[in-house]
Design an enzyme around this catalytic site. Structure first.
Site, PDB file in Angstrom:
ATOM      1  N   HIS A 228      -3.877  -1.677  -6.695  1.00 34.65           N
ATOM      2  CA  HIS A 228      -3.165  -0.492  -7.160  1.00 34.65           C
ATOM      3  C   HIS A 228      -4.170   0.563  -7.609  1.00 34.65           C
ATOM      4  O   HIS A 228      -4.948   0.339  -8.532  1.00 34.65           O
ATOM      5  CB  HIS A 228      -2.221  -0.861  -8.305  1.00 34.65           C
ATOM      6  CG  HIS A 228      -1.104  -1.753  -7.873  1.00 34.65           C
ATOM      7  ND1 HIS A 228      -0.182  -2.297  -8.745  1.00 34.65           N
ATOM      8  CD2 HIS A 228      -0.739  -2.195  -6.647  1.00 34.65           C
ATOM      9  CE1 HIS A 228       0.685  -3.031  -8.078  1.00 34.65           C
ATOM     10  NE2 HIS A 228       0.356  -2.987  -6.802  1.00 34.65           N
TER      11      HIS A 228
ATOM     12  N   ASP B 116       0.819  -1.224   0.000  1.00 29.82           N
ATOM     13  CA  ASP B 116       0.000   0.000   0.000  1.00 29.82           C
ATOM     14  C   ASP B 116       0.849   1.268   0.000  1.00 29.82           C
ATOM     15  O   ASP B 116       0.423   2.309   0.492  1.00 29.82           O
ATOM     16  CB  ASP B 116      -0.955   0.030   1.212  1.00 29.82           C
ATOM     17  CG  ASP B 116      -1.808  -1.221   1.307  1.00 29.82           C
ATOM     18  OD1 ASP B 116      -2.484  -1.535   0.312  1.00 29.82           O
ATOM     19  OD2 ASP B 116      -1.785  -1.888   2.353  1.00 29.82           O
TER      20      ASP B 116
END
EC number: 6.3.4.4
Length: 490
Positions: free
Chosen positions: A106, A78
């Site tokens: 993503h 992340d």
């Protein structure tokens, strides 16, 4: 614009077999991979940044990247890898995923600011001149893959002829997702906190050699028998897994339809990538997850089932180590983690909540709130040892705005005060470490509109430069917001 082509070996094989009767699918003989000879124009964000620092070497940050470069996570995921890949993609002919599956999330934005949450399709897909490759090291949940494509195309993003899926990649079935949940339930107090996307069970099938690969979709006469073995294995291991022959028949019929639709995407990507390297095409590798989740080097067993570090590029794409050049480590200005596992610099209470809210720290894949804490230099240096990063992309620096002081975890000590010399592999040791912090001044200014490094507040620049000093790797890119243009080139 003139085009060069690279034929699929599968197409050549199909042509060579003539018209003889066959019970398996072959790729159409005319299938080829097409690349634009001319490099697409540099995005406006890059051009603007370059113009602003014309006399500074920073203008060459993007264009000087090596022929085969990579973007890898250097924490627990992340970090914002997708955004950097999206920004760099116009300078590359190919963007390739080498491992993982739909457990990777993503988030990227197009030029109009529209948000796209991708899980398996590489982040270069928003750029028309870029070919996207999903390599042999990835695991493919076909319904999810088609769902992503449908979502992209419904928003005007053309995918036809722009995505290749390795014929060696393993198929992730719904049964793997069911098994994932059953296994988590069995573990009870040893809850790992998976995404429930079936990633671990699929890689387990791969390692025990009863998994099915994409190329098996070309042999539907034996597909059912192989899938039967997989179903029976799951039923023998988990009492809660219900299996019947009608279930098998239904799944086989379903995958017959999937096989027809997936066929145009299937390719020998090992051949395609190596031929592309010979032709001097530029390849950008997009890592999923991050080094601290690596099956070997992460905080085991609270890890993923693949290798999201530099070594996974070679095994997940079939390219040689010697061709890999620049590796960019993406690191958040603080640290976050989803799920269970050690987190030495974790913040609790109001401090942790403040970072979580300001950074919108909720998982792209699961929606779960992420645990947040200070930047961990010990873990970051460890990631650098494993990957050999040439530079960093420091993301979400803007989230730290408004803090009176910022802490950085610079070393670990045992409970008796003895300082550790390296990042411990032993989980018991890691759970007991005491973090030694260095305190830096914060800044109150909103930096989300800053586009030049020298325009950052002095305290923000001090923070960036202290990270460089502590780790020994230069920061070349600094994220100050979610948008494509919210990037500073240092």
């Amino acid at each position: 614009m003139s085009l060069s082509t690279l034929s699929h070996p599968a197409a050549a094989a199909a042509a060579a077999t003539g018209s003889g009767k066959s019970h398996f699918r072959t790729a159409p003989a005319a299938q080829s991979v097409r690349f634009p000879k001319a490099r697409p124009p540099v995005p406006a964000a890059v051009s603007a940044a370059s113009a602003a620092v014309h006399a500074d070497p920073a203008e060459d940050r993007v264009s000087s990247l090596s022929q085969v470069s990579g973007v890898l996570g250097s924490q627990w995921g992340d970090e914002g890898k997708g955004k950097l890949v999206d920004v760099l993609a116009p300078r590359f002919d190919i963007v390739a995923r080498c491992q993982g599956g739909a457990n990777a999330g993503h988030t990227i934005y197009n030029a109009e600011g529209k948000k796209f949450a991708l899980h398996l399709v590489p982040s270069g897909i928003l750029h028309e001149g870029t070919l996207c490759v999903v390599g042999n090291g990835a695991v493919i949940h076909v319904p999810g893959f088609f769902g992503e494509i449908d979502g992209l195309e419904s928003n005007g993003v053309r995918c036809d002829g722009r995505i290749l899926v390795s014929d060696r990649a393993h198929l992730l079935f719904d049964l793997h997702q069911v098994v994932d949940g059953l296994r988590e339930a069995e573990l009870e107090n040893s809850f790992i906190g998976t995404t429930k996307r079936g990633i671990g069970p699929c890689y387990s099938s791969k390692v025990t050699r009863n998994g099915l690969r994409v190329c098996d979709l070309r042999h539907m006469d034996t597909f059912g028998d192989k899938l039967d073995v997989l179903f029976k294995d799951a039923a023998s291991r988990f009492q809660g897994f219900q299996y019947s022959k009608s279930m098998l028949k239904e799944e086989v019929e379903r995958y017959k339809k999937f096989a027809d639709r997936l066929e145009p995407f299937i390719a020998d990507t090992v051949h395609v990538l190596n031929e592309s390297i010979q032709q001097k095409k530029k390849i950008l590798v997009e890592g999923g997850q991050a080094t601290m989740l690596d099956i070997d080097f992460g905080t085991y067993p609270f890890v993923t089932s693949s290798s999201p570090s530099a070594g996974g590029i070679c095994t997940g794409l079939g390219i040689a180590p010697r061709v890999i050049g620049d590796l960019i480590g993406v690191v958040k200005a603080y640290t976050s983690r989803v799920g269970s596992g050690p987190f030495p610099t974790e913040l609790f209470g109001e401090e942790g909540d403040r970072l979580r809210k300001a950074g919108m720290e909720f998982g792209t894949t699961t929606g779960r709130p992420r645990r947040c804490g200070w930047l961990d230099i010990v873990a970051l240096k460890y990631c650098c040892q494993i990957n050999g990063f040439s530079s960093f992309n420091l993301t979400k620096l803007d989230v730290l705005s408004g803090l009176s002081e910022i802490k950085v975890g610079v070393s670990y000590s045992r409970p008796d005060g003895q300082k550790l010399q390296s990042f411990p592999g032993d989980l018991d040791t890691l759970e007991q470490v005491q973090v030694n912090y260095e305190v830096l001044p914060g800044w109150q200014t909103d930096i989300s509109s800053v586009r030049s490094y020298n325009e950052l507040p002095q305290a923000a620049r001090l923070y960036v430069e202290r990270i460089e000093e502590l780790v020994g790797v230069p920061v070349h890119y600094i994220g100050v917001g979610p948008g494509r243009d919210a990037l500073i080139y240092k």
